[in-house]
Structure formats: structure tokens, C-alpha cells
Design an enzyme around this catalytic site. Sequence first.
Site, PDB file in Angstrom:
ATOM      1  N   LYS A  86      20.498  21.588  30.538  1.00 21.71           N
ATOM      2  CA  LYS A  86      19.697  21.322  29.339  1.00 21.71           C
ATOM      3  C   LYS A  86      19.314  22.667  28.730  1.00 21.71           C
ATOM      4  CE  LYS A  86      15.529  18.851  27.799  1.00 21.71           C
ATOM      5  NZ  LYS A  86      14.395  17.993  28.191  1.00 21.71           N
ATOM      6  N   SER A 161      13.881  13.562  25.730  1.00 21.63           N
ATOM      7  CA  SER A 161      14.469  14.683  25.046  1.00 21.63           C
ATOM      8  C   SER A 161      15.774  15.183  25.670  1.00 21.63           C
ATOM      9  CB  SER A 161      13.468  15.842  25.005  1.00 21.63           C
ATOM     10  OG  SER A 161      13.184  16.298  26.313  1.00 21.63           O
ATOM     11  N   SER A 185      11.417  12.304  29.750  1.00 18.80           N
ATOM     12  CA  SER A 185      12.655  12.841  29.151  1.00 18.80           C
ATOM     13  C   SER A 185      13.864  12.933  30.060  1.00 18.80           C
ATOM     14  CB  SER A 185      12.388  14.215  28.551  1.00 18.80           C
ATOM     15  OG  SER A 185      11.783  14.054  27.298  1.00 18.80           O
TER      16      SER A 185
HETATM   17  N1  GLN Z   1       9.011  11.565  24.506  1.00 17.19           N
HETATM   18  C1  GLN Z   1       7.895  12.276  25.049  1.00 17.19           C
HETATM   19  C2  GLN Z   1       7.413  13.287  24.036  1.00 17.19           C
HETATM   20  O1  GLN Z   1       7.880  13.270  22.963  1.00 17.19           O
HETATM   21  C3  GLN Z   1       8.268  12.928  26.335  1.00 17.19           C
HETATM   22  C4  GLN Z   1       9.132  14.114  26.149  1.00 17.19           C
HETATM   23  C5  GLN Z   1       9.481  14.778  27.435  1.00 17.19           C
HETATM   24  O2  GLN Z   1       9.385  14.192  28.517  1.00 17.19           O
HETATM   25  N2  GLN Z   1       9.860  16.033  27.324  1.00 17.19           N
HETATM   26  O3  GLN Z   1       6.587  14.090  24.287  1.00 17.19           O
END
Ligand code: GLN
Length: 494
Positions: A86, A161, A185
Site C-alpha cells: 500500500k 482505503s 481499511s
Molecule cells: N473509512 C474510514 C475513514 O475514512 C477508515 C479508513 C481507514 O481505516 N484508514 O476514516
Amino acid sequence: MQSSGSSKSDVHELGLRQLSGLLHAKKISCTELASEFLDRINTLNPRYNAFITVDGKASLMQAREADALFAAGRARMLTGIPLAQKDIFCTHGWLTTCGSKMLANFVSPYDAHVVENFKRLGMVSLGKTNMDEFAMGSSNETSFFGAVKNPWDEAYVPGGSSGGSACAVAARMCPAATGTDTGGSIRQPAALCGISGIKPTYGVISRYGMIAFASSLDQGGPMAKSADDLALLLNAMAGFDARDSTSIDRPSEDYTRELNRPLAGLTIGLPREYFSDGVNADVARAIDRAIAEYRKLGCETVDLSLPNTRLSIPVYYVLAPAEASSNLARFDGVRYGYRAPQYADLNDMYRKTRAQGFGAEVKRRILIGAYVLSHGYYDAYYIQAQKLRRLIAQDFADAFQKCDVIMGPTTPSTAFKLGEKSGDPVQMYLSDIYTIAANLAGLPGMSIPAGFGDGGRPVGLQIIGDYFSEAKMLNAAHQYQQATDWHMLPPPLS
Ligand code: GLN
């Protein structure tokens, strides 16, 4: 595998143990294996946009080094296995963008802890995967480098994400990838793309070199086809690191050690709140079938309640932006990345750099974060949210008095359409309703494929465990994957 010829064309479907077997039996070289995946990335990535950076030359150089380890008789289990990172993990000599214009030209001078670990084993990096900007999002649509498409249906999001990693594994562009999980995410994109992913207990994997979003919630983890692969990768990723002050110093463990234990006697907690009106009927059906399978495997189920679950989203959207507003203060046009080309004075330079370098969702979080931390509001929002975080953790502590693991859906729906929620932040935030609580409590959580919903899009089964119970969760996931084959079904790429 009959011949090395057929093995090469099939490598994309294999698990890590099988790939390692081929390498150790000299049926394929590390360089050939890396080339197989690089070819597939070249063919498929233009369509799915799962990778931000691919550098075939650099990958093949690593593969040659891995071949040299084999030649010297120093190869380990994961030597020569290719994987993708990532783009939130700093990788020496490669671009590390975090999905943002702010870091679009940032080449890291050092490796993240987990990247060092992979390198030490002779694993081969296939590139850096696309992601929501600074890991803020649930659809991969906030990336400066454009949205990623879901390989099960290109009109749908892959989740976020870690959407690039999930897409890349699902479309068989790499056997495994890294992700990070601040509020879901790893688990949410794994669910939406039909792969497996685990976020371990907070502190198990070092955050050194993992660009910070919300430091008290961020945790890295592996994404792959199966629980078996996840266990092997977790062995490589976990471990104490003095450079991360929240890294936990405890004896290292072998996460594969319980994989083959029969599940008879395991008690599964089913929180009422995860099986409520909020979950779509097609997802609920698939999860019910998965639970029935677990009963067949000898598990007991017990109904329970996590009464403060409904507070997870509001608590998270106070705390995560608060931490983000502080963490992202460092992107000021001086120390890293982008600087506005024209400005009048220093303040104007900061203002323009941040206005131009960050996307809308990141700015929204910074504003919310600065607001909830400001004088006069701090007690009402930030302190209150911290108190509720404690109650949410207590719910789980009570639940684990009655069960070994908790199960439920990873997400309330299967993948949604690209553009469907991007104009409505609250709808987007709600897609993490079942995943966020584990981050707030610091607990390990995972998602494994559990069939399909309407339209043939994947459903993820979430497993949440008590602190440091990763081996037990992986056991539960592996036994299910021995009894079913959802995790082995590739998307029918037309
Ligand atoms: N979707 C969540 C956010 O927007 C979690 C994102 C994540 O786990 N990095 O913060």
C-alpha cells in the site's frame, strides 16, 4: 502442477505455500515468478488502476537477489514471494505518495519496518498500490491518482482505503499485499473485493514508516487470498520495534500454529447490533449461511449485545480527525512534498500549499479535527469521545467473557457504485459501521470471503477476537476455508 510450463501459467491462483514449494523445487525462479505477475499488472492495471507505482526493473532486481539466496542455500519460506505495498508504507527509492498530491513526488529515504522485514526475507516488491488520500475514505475515490475499480464489476468501488491492494489481490495481479486499517481499511475493501485480510491487535505491527493518519487507531496488516497466507505474512510483519513507541514488546509467536486445530467447542458471539435492520438482506443471508457452516464444524453460538456500537461512528469521527489534524500539520511545503509554486510570503506559502496539496476529504477531516480540539470545544467533543471509546472497549471485554470470537458482516452492503456515495460523506462513513469499533478498542479484526450478494458481488464475514488472539481467529478462518471455497473463486474478468 504437471510441468513447469503449466505451473507458470497457473501461478496467479496459487497460495503462498504452493508458490514457495515451486520456488524451492526449482520449478520456477524468483525472476520468472515476478515477471509473471508484472506481465499481469501490465495487462490489467490500466483497467483497474490498482497500482500508483510499478517499477519492473527494481522488482526484477529484487527477484534476482532472491534467486541468489536460493543459489546460496539461504532461502526461507517466503523468499522470492512477490507482494505489493500500500502506498502508505515508506519504501526506499520508490515513490511513496499516500494517494495525495501533497506527496506525489516524495521518494522515501528509508524503508518502513514491515518493508525491512519483507526485504530481509528476500520477498519481492511488485509496486505501490492505490489508496484513498492519506487513508481517508471507504471507496478509494479520494485518491489523487483516481479511483480504483472493483474487479467483480468495474462500475463498483473496491472499498477503501486499501482499495488498490484489495483489487490487486482479487484480480490476481499479486499473491498478497499490505494494507492499513484505522477504521476498517483492510477489512472493508477485503470484503468488497472477495479476499481475506487481517488487522492485528494494535501494537503488534510497527507503525514505523507507515504514514500516520490517526496514530492511536492505525494498524498495518496483510491482505491475501486465504487465512493460511495471512498467517504466514503476519509472521513476517509482526514484532517489536523500538522506533514505534506503541509497538508491543512480547515474545514472537507463530501465527500458523493453530490453523489445523478442529473447531469443535469454539464459541462464537453474535452481537445483536450486527444483525439488525442496518444490514442488507443479501449480506445477512450470506452471513447466516456462514454461521450455519460454523455450527456444522462444531461451534457453539451465543447471542450477545455490544450496546455502545451505535456510538462508534460519531466517536471515531471526532477522534480520527483530531489526530489527523495534528499528524498532517507536518505537510507544510517546507519539510516534505508539494509546495505551491507562487506565493507572497511564508503564511501565504503554507496556505496555498495546503489548499492545493490536499483533497476535499482530507481538508474536511483537518477542519473537523482542529474544531474538536479547539479551546471551548475540547471537553465537549474530544474528551467526551475518549470516554465513550472506553465504554466501547468495555462492551467487548464483557462479550469475550461469553465467547471466543465475535462474528458478523464486515459491511452492511456489498460494493456500491462508483460515485454513489462520494457526494455524501455521512453515507460513506456509515459503510464502516461494523469495523470501526475494533479499532477504537484496539482489538484484532479480520474479513474473509463468505459468498455473494445480489449482482454476484462478494460478501465478507468479519471475525473479531480478543487482544492477541490472532492465531485463534486465523484458525477459525482457515477451518471455514477448508470447508468452503469462496476464497478461491477469482472474479470472472471479462
Ligand atoms: N473509512 C474510514 C475513514 O475514512 C477508515 C479508513 C481507514 O481505516 N484508514 O476514516
